[in-house]
Design a protein around this motif. Structure first.
Motif, short mmCIF file in Angstrom:
data_model
loop_
_atom_site.label_atom_id
_atom_site.label_comp_id
_atom_site.label_asym_id
_atom_site.label_seq_id
_atom_site.Cartn_x
_atom_site.Cartn_y
_atom_site.Cartn_z
N GLY A 234 0.86 -1.19 0.00
CA GLY A 234 0.00 0.00 0.00
C GLY A 234 0.88 1.23 0.00
O GLY A 234 2.07 1.16 0.34
N VAL A 235 0.31 2.38 -0.37
CA VAL A 235 1.16 3.55 -0.64
C VAL A 235 1.95 4.07 0.56
O VAL A 235 2.93 4.77 0.39
N SER A 236 1.54 3.71 1.78
CA SER A 236 2.32 4.13 2.95
C SER A 236 3.67 3.44 3.02
O SER A 236 4.59 3.91 3.69
N ALA A 237 3.78 2.28 2.37
CA ALA A 237 5.00 1.47 2.49
C ALA A 237 6.09 2.01 1.58
O ALA A 237 5.87 2.18 0.38
N VAL B 179 8.81 11.33 -9.34
CA VAL B 179 8.34 12.60 -8.78
C VAL B 179 6.81 12.62 -8.84
O VAL B 179 6.13 12.98 -7.88
N LYS B 180 6.29 12.19 -9.98
CA LYS B 180 4.83 12.15 -10.14
C LYS B 180 4.21 11.17 -9.14
O LYS B 180 3.19 11.48 -8.52
N SER B 181 4.83 10.01 -9.00
CA SER B 181 4.33 9.02 -8.06
C SER B 181 4.31 9.59 -6.64
O SER B 181 3.31 9.49 -5.92
N ALA B 182 5.41 10.24 -6.25
CA ALA B 182 5.48 10.83 -4.91
C ALA B 182 4.40 11.91 -4.75
O ALA B 182 3.75 12.00 -3.71
N TYR B 183 4.19 12.69 -5.81
CA TYR B 183 3.18 13.76 -5.76
C TYR B 183 1.77 13.18 -5.60
O TYR B 183 1.00 13.61 -4.72
N ILE B 184 1.44 12.18 -6.42
CA ILE B 184 0.10 11.59 -6.36
C ILE B 184 -0.16 10.97 -4.98
O ILE B 184 -1.22 11.17 -4.38
N ILE B 185 0.85 10.26 -4.48
CA ILE B 185 0.67 9.59 -3.18
C ILE B 185 0.54 10.63 -2.08
O ILE B 185 -0.32 10.53 -1.19
N ASN B 186 1.37 11.67 -2.15
CA ASN B 186 1.28 12.68 -1.10
C ASN B 186 -0.01 13.48 -1.15
O ASN B 186 -0.59 13.82 -0.11
N GLY C 159 -7.36 16.46 10.01
CA GLY C 159 -7.35 17.82 10.53
C GLY C 159 -7.17 17.93 12.03
O GLY C 159 -7.18 19.02 12.58
N LYS C 160 -6.99 16.79 12.69
CA LYS C 160 -6.92 16.85 14.15
C LYS C 160 -5.61 17.47 14.64
O LYS C 160 -5.61 18.28 15.56
N CYS C 161 -4.48 17.07 14.04
CA CYS C 161 -3.22 17.58 14.58
C CYS C 161 -2.44 18.37 13.53
O CYS C 161 -2.44 18.05 12.35
N THR C 162 -1.73 19.37 13.99
CA THR C 162 -1.08 20.35 13.11
C THR C 162 -0.02 19.77 12.17
O THR C 162 -0.03 20.10 10.99
N PRO C 163 0.89 18.92 12.66
CA PRO C 163 1.95 18.46 11.74
C PRO C 163 1.38 17.80 10.49
O PRO C 163 1.89 18.01 9.38
N CYS C 164 0.31 17.04 10.65
CA CYS C 164 -0.30 16.35 9.52
C CYS C 164 -1.20 17.29 8.72
O CYS C 164 -1.10 17.38 7.50
N ARG C 165 -2.05 18.02 9.43
CA ARG C 165 -3.02 18.90 8.75
C ARG C 165 -2.33 19.97 7.91
O ARG C 165 -2.72 20.25 6.79
N ASP C 166 -1.26 20.57 8.45
CA ASP C 166 -0.57 21.63 7.72
C ASP C 166 0.65 21.10 6.95
O ASP C 166 1.02 21.66 5.92
N GLY C 167 1.24 20.03 7.48
CA GLY C 167 2.46 19.51 6.85
C GLY C 167 2.22 18.77 5.55
O GLY C 167 2.95 18.97 4.57
N THR C 168 1.17 17.94 5.51
CA THR C 168 0.96 17.17 4.28
C THR C 168 0.57 18.05 3.08
O THR C 168 1.10 17.85 2.00
N GLY D 297 0.11 10.62 9.15
CA GLY D 297 1.22 11.51 8.82
C GLY D 297 2.51 10.73 8.61
O GLY D 297 3.29 11.02 7.69
N ASP D 298 2.72 9.72 9.44
CA ASP D 298 3.91 8.87 9.28
C ASP D 298 3.88 8.17 7.91
O ASP D 298 4.92 8.03 7.26
N GLY D 299 2.70 7.72 7.52
CA GLY D 299 2.56 7.04 6.23
C GLY D 299 2.98 7.96 5.08
O GLY D 299 3.70 7.55 4.16
N ALA D 300 2.53 9.22 5.16
CA ALA D 300 2.88 10.18 4.11
C ALA D 300 4.40 10.35 4.03
O ALA D 300 4.98 10.39 2.95
N VAL D 301 5.03 10.44 5.19
CA VAL D 301 6.48 10.64 5.23
C VAL D 301 7.22 9.40 4.75
O VAL D 301 8.17 9.49 3.95
#
Lengths: 419, 156
Positions: free
Chosen positions: A283-286, A325-332, A341-350, A389-393
């Motif tokens: 899955g895309v988080s991996a 680059v495109k793959s990273a963009y689509i997944i992100n 939207g609950k926590c700032t690092p994920c809500r604003d960081g992603t 958020g960890d998955g995105a990173v």
């Protein structure tokens, strides 16, 4: 190998109770109802079954955390909010063999003492939800559900709860919030759901594929199950293969099957003559694997050792034409869209990551953008409320680690290196 | 006013849960279906009364989930094309552009005759049969340009 989870797929009218029963279905629950619940929990522990939703936690151990007090209401929730991009195994099971899931849920409910169970199915799976509703109706009509099911002292009601488009509901505490009619934002743990879950009561949350393994463990025994796959990741696993392969689809194989064996033997190899470039194994988080890592066994521990993860078992295959680059963009973009939207690092960081990736992808990247991405990753990873958020990173770091030069090329030359 | 059918469905949903609030997702789904694909404030207010919630709480729940179209009417046929990674690898962007050209609308828009709304979505869990799209409740898989043309022609 012998098919355990997908055994009925492709058979005519496999979704009907009479056909499920004719192929040996609903025997395991009848044996289970004659056993002591704690013996069933022990059997599942002994089988070594680990959760197929992604986390890989021991299923039997999870069940054993449920308090034994019979006066407390307990719940089982089946996590059918299959949303990790690349994943379509639970949908395959629910569309084609809903009674297998129901039987797994009946045994699990009996083992943990739950009298009510919910199936949380993602809203887009309308067909699957209708199949489940029809299967539940059939089971009630036969006396396989409801009061004193199968003539036993045990009673169980199963209901379908439909989501409506939110990836976060696959996170187990967000799923509980959603059933309770709230915005689906993850809860603080502890308390864990085994002690305070749905409506504050002890709750087990298991994935569809996990539950689909249960009838076979009861019928054939934990020892039989533990001999399939690897020592630490026993059992069969349904792999969802998509992307640039000849024969994409669902493949039930022993845990520990290598990436190479899956793609080149079972899936008929690459779609065109172009060589393999990267594989996302779970899955895309991996984090992705490269062509040099195709002999990695697909199981929880081998992939963790490679810095990736088995996740949901969604194997996404990319050939040389794919732009990283495109793959990273689509997944992100996906993670940013699904951040609750609950926590700032994920809500604003992603979304910030997405904006930077988008400009790099479109030939408008700035010198220093790769370093900016890395710095944003550092500020998100490990600092969010839940694993989204960890998955995105993890996904982005996997791309950057192996294909940094493609990102640099996009920035320097304002165009793509791959296509 | 919620339709009689929607009200019946809400009654049925209430039987599944120990509290009324849990039926909010099913209630919103029924209301959206009854209105032909979107929700309005009046629907949410009525649901709030039935489920003994505040209107703002019903709205907060609805706004969280992407499939509720609040104040956004959609065409009779709501096309949602997957643009996530597996579909993208097999040409989803090309199909989206093709549909925009054929329907003469942009993604997110509805044809002037209210027949078709074109949207893009993230993964619909049909990656082994990519590229794919959903029209109302139905999945259409293994799409090609020719197959898309055929499907669009059939949408009356």
């Amino acid at each position: 190998m012998e098919q355990i989870i997908l055994k009925n797929l492709g058979k005519p009218d496999s979704h009907k109770l009479e056909n499920y029963a004719a192929s040996g279905g609903y025997k395991a629950i009848q044996s289970a109802l004659k056993m002591r619940p704690d013996n069933i929990v022990q059997m599942v522990k002994d089988s070594g079954l680990r959760g197929r939703g992604g986390a890989g936690f021991s299923t039997g151990l999870k069940w054993s955390f449920i308090p034994k007090d019979p006066t407390i209401q307990k719940y089982l929730c089946c996590n059918a909010d299959e949303g990790e991009p690349g994943t379509f195994k639970d949908r395959g099971i629910m569309d084609n063999d809903p009674h297998l899931l129901l039987e797994g849920m009946m045994i699990t409910s009996y083992a943990i003492g739950a009298s009510v169970a919910y199936i949380y199915i993602r809203g887009e799976f309308d067909f699957g939800a209708r199949r489940l509703d029809a299967a539940i109706d059939e089971a009630y009509a036969k006396g396989y559900l409801g009061k004193n099911m199968f003539g036993s002292n045990f009673s169980l009601d199963i209901y379908v709860h439909k989501g409506f488009g939110a990836y976060i509901c696959g996170e187990e505490t967000a799923l509980l919030e959603s059933i309770e009619g709230l915005r689906a934002q993850p809860r603080k743990k502890p308390p864990f759901p085994a002690l305070a879950g749905l409506y504050g009561k002890p709750t087990v949350i298991n994935n569809v594929e996990t539950l689909a393994c249960i009838p076979a463990i009861i019928e054939k025994g934990p020892e039989w199950f533990s001999k399939i796959g690897t020592e630490k990741s026993p059992g069969p696993k349904v792999f969802c293969v998509s992307g640039h392969v000849k024969k994409p689809g669902l493949y039930e194989l022993p845990m520990g099957t290598t990436v190479r064996d899956l793609i080149f033997n079972h899936c008929g190899g690459m779609l065109t003559g172009r060589p393999l470039k990267a594989v996302i194994p779970g899955g895309v988080s991996a984090p992705l694997l490269t062509a040099r890592e195709l002999d990695t066994p697909l199981d929880f521990d081998s992939l963790a050792a490679k810095g990736s993860m088995l996740g949901s078992g969604a194997v996404i295959v990319m050939d040389e034409s794919a732009c990283m680059v495109k793959s990273a963009y689509i997944i992100n973009r996906f993670f940013s869209h699904e951040s609750c939207g609950k926590c700032t690092p994920c809500r604003d960081g992603t979304p910030w990551l997405t904006r930077v990736l988008k400009r790099i992808e479109h030939g408008e990247g700035n010198p220093g953008d790769i370093e900016l991405l890395e710095s944003l990753c550092t500020n998100i990873f490990g600092r969010t409320f839940c694993p989204l958020g960890d998955g995105a990173v993890m996904a982005l770091r996997g791309h950057l680690k192996n294909f940094r030069e493609e990102f640099q090329f996009h920035i320097d030359h304002k165009r793509c290196m791959a296509s | 006013m919620l339709s009689e059918e929607a009200k019946k469905e809400i009654e049925k949903a209430l039987r599944k849960y120990p509290n009324k609030r849990s039926a909010v997702m099913d209630a919103l789904r029924s209301a959206q279906k009854a209105r032909g694909g979107h929700l309005e404030k009046a629907d949410m207010d009525e649901i709030a009364v039935i489920l003994e919630m505040q209107s703002v709480e019903v709205n907060a729940a609805a706004a969280f989930y992407t499939m509720y179209n609040i104040d956004k009417p959609v065409g009779r046929h709501h096309i949602q094309v997957c643009r996530n990674i597996s579909c993208s690898l097999l040409g989803a962007e090309h199909l989206i552009k093709h549909m925009e050209r054929t329907l003469n609308i942009k993604t997110g828009e509805t044809t002037p005759d209210k027949r078709i709304t074109l949207s893009t979505v993230e993964c619909l869990g049909s990656c082994g049969t990519a590229p794919m799209m959903q029209i109302n409740d139905d999945f259409h898989e293994n799409l090609t340009e020719a197959k898309v043309d055929e499907i669009l022609k059939g949408l009356k």
